[in-house]
Design an enzyme around this catalytic site. Structure first.
Site, PDB file in Angstrom:
ATOM      1  N   ARG A 210       0.840  -1.207   0.000  1.00 31.05           N
ATOM      2  CA  ARG A 210       0.000   0.000   0.000  1.00 31.05           C
ATOM      3  C   ARG A 210       0.873   1.254   0.000  1.00 31.05           C
ATOM      4  O   ARG A 210       0.577   2.238  -0.697  1.00 31.05           O
ATOM      5  CB  ARG A 210      -0.935  -0.007   1.224  1.00 31.05           C
ATOM      6  CG  ARG A 210      -2.092  -0.984   1.109  1.00 31.05           C
ATOM      7  CD  ARG A 210      -3.088  -0.785   2.226  1.00 31.05           C
ATOM      8  NE  ARG A 210      -2.676  -1.389   3.492  1.00 31.05           N
ATOM      9  CZ  ARG A 210      -3.086  -2.570   3.932  1.00 31.05           C
ATOM     10  NH1 ARG A 210      -3.909  -3.302   3.218  1.00 31.05           N
ATOM     11  NH2 ARG A 210      -2.685  -3.040   5.103  1.00 31.05           N
ATOM     12  N   ASP A 248     -16.259  -3.457  -4.611  1.00 28.92           N
ATOM     13  CA  ASP A 248     -16.316  -4.748  -3.916  1.00 28.92           C
ATOM     14  C   ASP A 248     -17.740  -5.273  -4.011  1.00 28.92           C
ATOM     15  O   ASP A 248     -18.701  -4.482  -4.028  1.00 28.92           O
ATOM     16  CB  ASP A 248     -15.901  -4.600  -2.443  1.00 28.92           C
ATOM     17  CG  ASP A 248     -15.443  -5.918  -1.836  1.00 28.92           C
ATOM     18  OD1 ASP A 248     -14.230  -6.081  -1.611  1.00 28.92           O
ATOM     19  OD2 ASP A 248     -16.303  -6.795  -1.599  1.00 28.92           O
ATOM     20  N   ASP A 301      -6.619  -7.060  -6.157  1.00 32.72           N
ATOM     21  CA  ASP A 301      -6.222  -7.807  -4.952  1.00 32.72           C
ATOM     22  C   ASP A 301      -7.365  -8.739  -4.550  1.00 32.72           C
ATOM     23  O   ASP A 301      -8.019  -8.543  -3.528  1.00 32.72           O
ATOM     24  CB  ASP A 301      -5.883  -6.837  -3.816  1.00 32.72           C
ATOM     25  CG  ASP A 301      -5.333  -7.552  -2.586  1.00 32.72           C
ATOM     26  OD1 ASP A 301      -4.841  -8.688  -2.728  1.00 32.72           O
ATOM     27  OD2 ASP A 301      -5.419  -6.975  -1.483  1.00 32.72           O
ATOM     28  N   CYS A 341      -3.094 -14.250  -3.514  1.00 33.98           N
ATOM     29  CA  CYS A 341      -2.810 -14.720  -2.156  1.00 33.98           C
ATOM     30  C   CYS A 341      -3.108 -16.213  -2.033  1.00 33.98           C
ATOM     31  O   CYS A 341      -3.202 -16.742  -0.918  1.00 33.98           O
ATOM     32  CB  CYS A 341      -3.611 -13.927  -1.121  1.00 33.98           C
ATOM     33  SG  CYS A 341      -5.402 -14.098  -1.286  1.00 33.98           S
TER      34      CYS A 341
END
Length: 397
Positions: A210, A248, A301, A341
């Site tokens: 970030r 989102d 992400d 991830c």
């Protein structure tokens, strides 16, 4: 204390001799009568010789090794391991930093405590168990955590409902209790949703990434996909972004993003939060968002696309499709921050998926940075599976 034993099949101790901290179900020859999930057991080779001690659990990974010494797993053990984890965070200068109070104190196998995660938010630690053994010993661990941390910590919140649903743990404070859920990271404020949030309520592992994004944000039109709590969005705004759109599919995430932007930039009209599926948004995203030009800084992400090896193929297709859509929407001279991830997705897997996406989109792309998890998420050298976060910063012509 006298622990019961499990015995391995002949030749199955080799990975343990190399200090790998897992014993798989296929390696086990015999389990003593009366062994229950979460019990501490001694691991013996086929000749009955001691190899390790760890937590027993049904499943593919049947023992998570706590020690390769024949020792008691008691309060002194927890104290030593937690103190060792704290020394690592002191050595990297993060435990007592002045510009933030948010970091990971215990990172499972990386801190020789497989099945345990502890994140620190000011004077509150959020503890998460990923094994029944850690769940059963949570109170001992919490007591020793307070002892080791001293004045740094007053509260320990336990949050394992999402990771151990089969033992039905209840979220709640093990020590103390606090309504102050605002954490500070690099001088920015974030509300941490301990009760309903993902992981421990905040993605601590993206802190350094970030900060890097902030250095690229000045004057750019930023799209933050899978924004969750808006971490990248807040950094982009402090970096001087022209506009920031946070997307989102979770209404709760959008609410948290708006809250965090408001904490740091009240009344700032540069930010817009959008509740929408990421793939759908990228399909329909306008080609012009400001001044007649498209987005020129995009963050991807997403949550883990693959939880196990059987899902790897579909996950790579998903990463390719997602990145292709981003490349297609990107302005010339734009910057893409893209991440995976998924633990089973290697760096080479991920890079190949992104490169395929660039080729399909017909864009010329250069790698500016190769990203990974920060130092407070250490990787046990004997457990390469602990290297889960990988990312690329790309310049798109």
């Amino acid at each position: 204390m006298i622990y019961k034993n499990i015995q391995l099949k002949r030749g199955k101790e080799e990975s343990l001799r190399r200090y790998h901290p897992w014993v798989f179900s296929g390696a086990i020859q015999h389990v003593d009568d009366g062994v229950q999930e979460g019990d501490v057991v001694r691991v013996l080779n086929s000749n009955g010789e001691f190899i390790a001690v760890g937590h027993y659990q049904q499943g593919s990974i049947m023992v998570r090794v706590l020690s390769f010494a024949d020792e008691c797993i008691d309060e002194h053990f927890w104290n030593r391991r937690l103190a060792s984890a704290l020394r690592v965070r002191q050595a990297i200068g993060i435990a007592d930093q002045t510009q933030g109070n948010t970091y990971r104190l215990v990172h499972g196998e990386g801190d020789l405590l497989p099945g345990l995660i502890i994140d620190v938010y000011g004077q509150t630690a959020v503890m998460q168990a990923h094994s029944v053994g850690m769940h059963k010993q949570r109170h001992e661990i919490a007591r020793q955590l307070i002892s080791v941390m001293g004045q740094r910590m007053a509260h320990v919140y336990y949050k394992s409902e999402s990771t151990l649903s089969f033992v039905e743990p209840e979220n709640g404070f093990l020590v103390g209790g606090s309504d102050d859920n605002v954490a500070v990271e690099n001088g920015l404020k974030f509300c941490v949703d301990w009760l309903r949030g993902q992981k421990t309520g905040f993605f601590v592992d993206q802190r350094e990434n970030r900060a890097l994004l902030e250095s690229y944000a000045h004057g750019r039109r930023v799209l933050n996909m899978f924004c969750y709590t808006g971490g990248f969005s807040v950094y982009a705004m402090r970096g001087g972004a022209e506009l920031v759109h946070s997307v989102d599919s979770s209404a709760k995430a959008i609410e948290l993003t708006r809250q965090n932007v408001g904490l740091n930039f009240p009344g700032d009209t540069r930010h817009q939060a959008i509740c929408e599926d990421a793939f759908k948004y990228l399909e329909q995203a306008p080609s012009e968002v400001a001044g007649g030009t498209p987005y020129d800084l995009i963050i991807l992400d997403p949550p883990a696309f693959a939880k196990h090896r059987g899902a790897l193929h579909n996950a790579l297709k998903g990463y390719t499709r997602l990145n292709q859509k981003a490349f297609e929407k990107m302005a010339a001279g734009g910057i893409l921050f893209t991440f995976s991830c998924s633990q089973v997705v290697t760096k080479d897997h991920f890079r190949n998926a992104v490169f395929t996406a660039a080729a399909l989109a017909g864009r010329r792309v250069r790698i500016l940075h190769q990203l990974h998890q920060p130092a407070d998420h250490p990787i046990n050298i004997y457990h390469p599976e602990g290297e889960y976060l990988k990312g690329l910063v790309l310049y798109v012509e």
